[in-house]
Design an enzyme around this catalytic site. Structure first.
Site, PDB file in Angstrom:
ATOM      1  CE1 TYR A  71      -9.259 -37.548  33.745  1.00 14.04           C
ATOM      2  CE2 TYR A  71     -10.455 -39.267  32.598  1.00 14.04           C
ATOM      3  CZ  TYR A  71      -9.775 -38.857  33.573  1.00 14.04           C
ATOM      4  OH  TYR A  71      -9.354 -39.861  34.631  1.00 14.04           O
ATOM      5  N   GLY A  73      -7.811 -39.230  36.736  1.00  9.31           N
ATOM      6  CA  GLY A  73      -8.439 -38.912  38.048  1.00  9.31           C
ATOM      7  C   GLY A  73      -7.833 -38.022  38.745  1.00  9.31           C
ATOM      8  CG  HIS A 115      -4.185 -47.689  36.490  1.00 15.12           C
ATOM      9  ND1 HIS A 115      -3.397 -46.633  36.407  1.00 15.12           N
ATOM     10  CD2 HIS A 115      -5.413 -47.182  37.213  1.00 15.12           C
ATOM     11  CE1 HIS A 115      -4.017 -45.458  37.181  1.00 15.12           C
ATOM     12  NE2 HIS A 115      -5.171 -45.880  37.523  1.00 15.12           N
ATOM     13  CG  ASN A 166     -12.495 -45.145  32.039  1.00 14.75           C
ATOM     14  OD1 ASN A 166     -13.356 -45.623  32.700  1.00 14.75           O
ATOM     15  ND2 ASN A 166     -12.027 -44.065  31.884  1.00 14.75           N
TER      16      ASN A 166
END
Length: 502
Positions: free
Chosen positions: A44, A51, A74, A186
């Site tokens: 991932y 997401g 973002h 993150n």
């Protein structure tokens, strides 16, 4: 491991953040493990979308663009910029996460963040944007945007182009190697950074409240058994015992407090029908260990949680060279921070309420029975003393009570319901910061009132050395009030004085 005391030195005493070579070597080893492990695997955020887009494989030729895209896409925050101190704390927290060597990032991102902290290069982060899971995606993206040389930074008190400042300082933007974009955005670092600053101020406010509790009882000439060791130890709670112990230390040498044994037990008052001096003081005076004790315990627990979070691997996935695996989960979820910040927020609201009630005692002549109305040393009716200061304290306390509503229980699903339950941790930390700011305002007015009460009673020489020292410090900032005068500048001076004692 980064300790909270080290962060305090970095934020408030201009100490540099140092990272030892062995730790940087371990960061590099984690990066090299991921570089090898990621070959021919689906991981991932390395070769998938983010997401809900994780179900789409990203072509090898686009992997670097993928990492830049998450940073740029973002960077969507809104509102006023976060204050510099919160951003610096957030960057320290991000480094704390990277130093766990579980992120698979190249060492250069750690080194550039270190340069930003030590040179006070402050990325622009708008206050609004984080839902607290997947951590602080939007606000961390604004830091990451500056790490790749884009966006703007606050440098030497001027907002400037990041690229321009980096060039001026001889620094290079980071390059994307494997997953620097996702790792940089993150995690819980912004909410943790704000919360760490909150922690320092909350502990500071508790110290002031503890001092005020002693000083209040000196002014009231209270009997001193409310803070004695046996009474408080029999309650068993550690916080109450600690606060009472601190109060006894602060009260040492006071000539204002009375001994119940001497005055009421051994002094022939058994036949008196009415006692001029209160046998027991109001709750806001004698119950201070019971009120401040739970606050002490709350802050102790929050300090532990924050130090753990500061040194936690808080992104996703977790890259683990030790077990030779990459784990997918939710370490970015901010519930620990959100719940603790609600606890701190509620605790500081309670502290503020106590200060407001103590202020009311000082101002209310029919309650205290020893002081002029509103500590008015001028002509009653013509002059007003500190009367209007109470309006500000009461209004601000009322706002704190409204802000006390827990935010931890608020969650709105978003991100195509991928983020179906979120922490709102950064919002909670920001609300807690607002309560702390408000509390300083009320505490500043209380401290001014305590000094004024000493002047009304002319008891400076009878105070304990600890409270007399603070009386003198306050009188070096503000003067005794006789004639009516504007207070707003003195209140601001007092706030600054209280805040600089961290």
């Amino acid at each position: 491991m980064i300790r909270l005391n080290q962060v305090s030195d970095i934020l408030f005493r201009t100490q540099s953040l140092d990272i030892d070579k062995e730790t940087l070597t371990n960061v590099d080893a984690c990066y090299k493990f991921l570089e090898t492990f990621a070959q021919n695997k689906v991981i991932y955020g390395i070769n998938t979308g983010f997401g809900p887009m994780a179900q789409w494989r990203v072509a090898d030729k686009d992997l670097h663009a993928l990492q830049y895209n998450i940073i740029r896409s973002h960077s969507t925050g809104a509102g006023e910029p976060l204050e510099d101190i919160y951003v610096r704390a957030a960057m320290v927290a991000r480094i704390g996460s990277f130093l766990q060597c579980k992120s698979g990032v190249h060492v250069e991102i750690v080194q550039l963040l270190q340069e930003f902290i030590n040179r006070s290069i402050i990325p622009f982060i708008p206050k609004h944007g984080s839902v607290g899971a997947s951590g602080d995606l939007v606000q961390l993206a604004h830091i990451a945007l500056c790490l790749i040389g884009e966006g703007k930074v606050h440098y030497n008190n001027v907002w400037r182009s990041t690229a321009e400042v980096l060039q001026e300082c001889g620094l290079q933007p980071i390059k994307i190697h494997i997953r620097e974009g996702l790792s940089a955005t993150n995690g819980t670092s912004v909410m943790t950074g704000i919360s760490i600053v909150n922690q320092f101020h909350a502990e500071n406010l508790l110290r002031w409240a503890t001092l005020a509790g002693v000083w209040m009882n000196e002014i009231a000439s209270s009997f001193d058994d409310w803070m004695c060791a046996p009474l408080n130890e029999y309650r068993r709670h550690e916080g109450q015992i600690k606060i009472a112990e601190q109060m006894r230390q602060l009260a040492e040498g006071s000539q204002c407090l009375q001994s119940r044994e001497h005055e009421l037990y051994d002094n022939g008052h058994a036949d008196d029908k009415v006692f001029e001096h209160k046998v027991q003081a109001y709750y806001s005076l004698r119950c201070t260990p019971q009120i401040l004790g739970p606050i002490w315990e709350t802050l102790q627990n929050t300090r532990r949680i924050l130090e753990e979070e500061l040194n936690a691997a808080s992104d996703n996935p977790i890259v683990d060279p030790i077990t030779q695996n990459v784990y997918h989960g939710g370490n970015f979820h901010g519930d620990y921070i959100s719940l603790e910040q609600d606890k701190v927020k509620i605790a500081i609201v309670r502290l503020t309420m106590l200060a407001e009630r103590q202020l009311n005692y000082l101002f209310h002549d029919r309650i205290n029975g020893i002081l002029p109305p509103f500590l008015n040393m001028g002509t009653l009716g013509l002059n007003y003393g500190m009367q209007a200061c109470q309006f500000t304290a009461t209004s601000t306390t009322a706002e704190c009570q409204t802000l006390a509503m827990p935010n931890y229980v608020h969650s709105i699903p978003n991100n195509n319901d991928n983020q179906d339950i979120v922490s709102m941790g950064t919002n909670t930390a920001e609300l807690c910061a607002q309560v702390i700011e408000n509390s300083y305002q009320v505490m500043a007015i209380l401290m001014m009132a305590l000094a004024q009460a000493v002047d009304c009673l002319n008891i400076r020489e009878q105070l304990a050395p600890a409270t007399r020292e603070q009386y003198d410090a306050i009188r070096a900032i503000t003067s005794t009030i006789v004639e009516d005068t504007p207070f707003y500048e003195d209140i601001e001076k007092m706030i600054n004085y209280l805040q600089t004692t961290i």
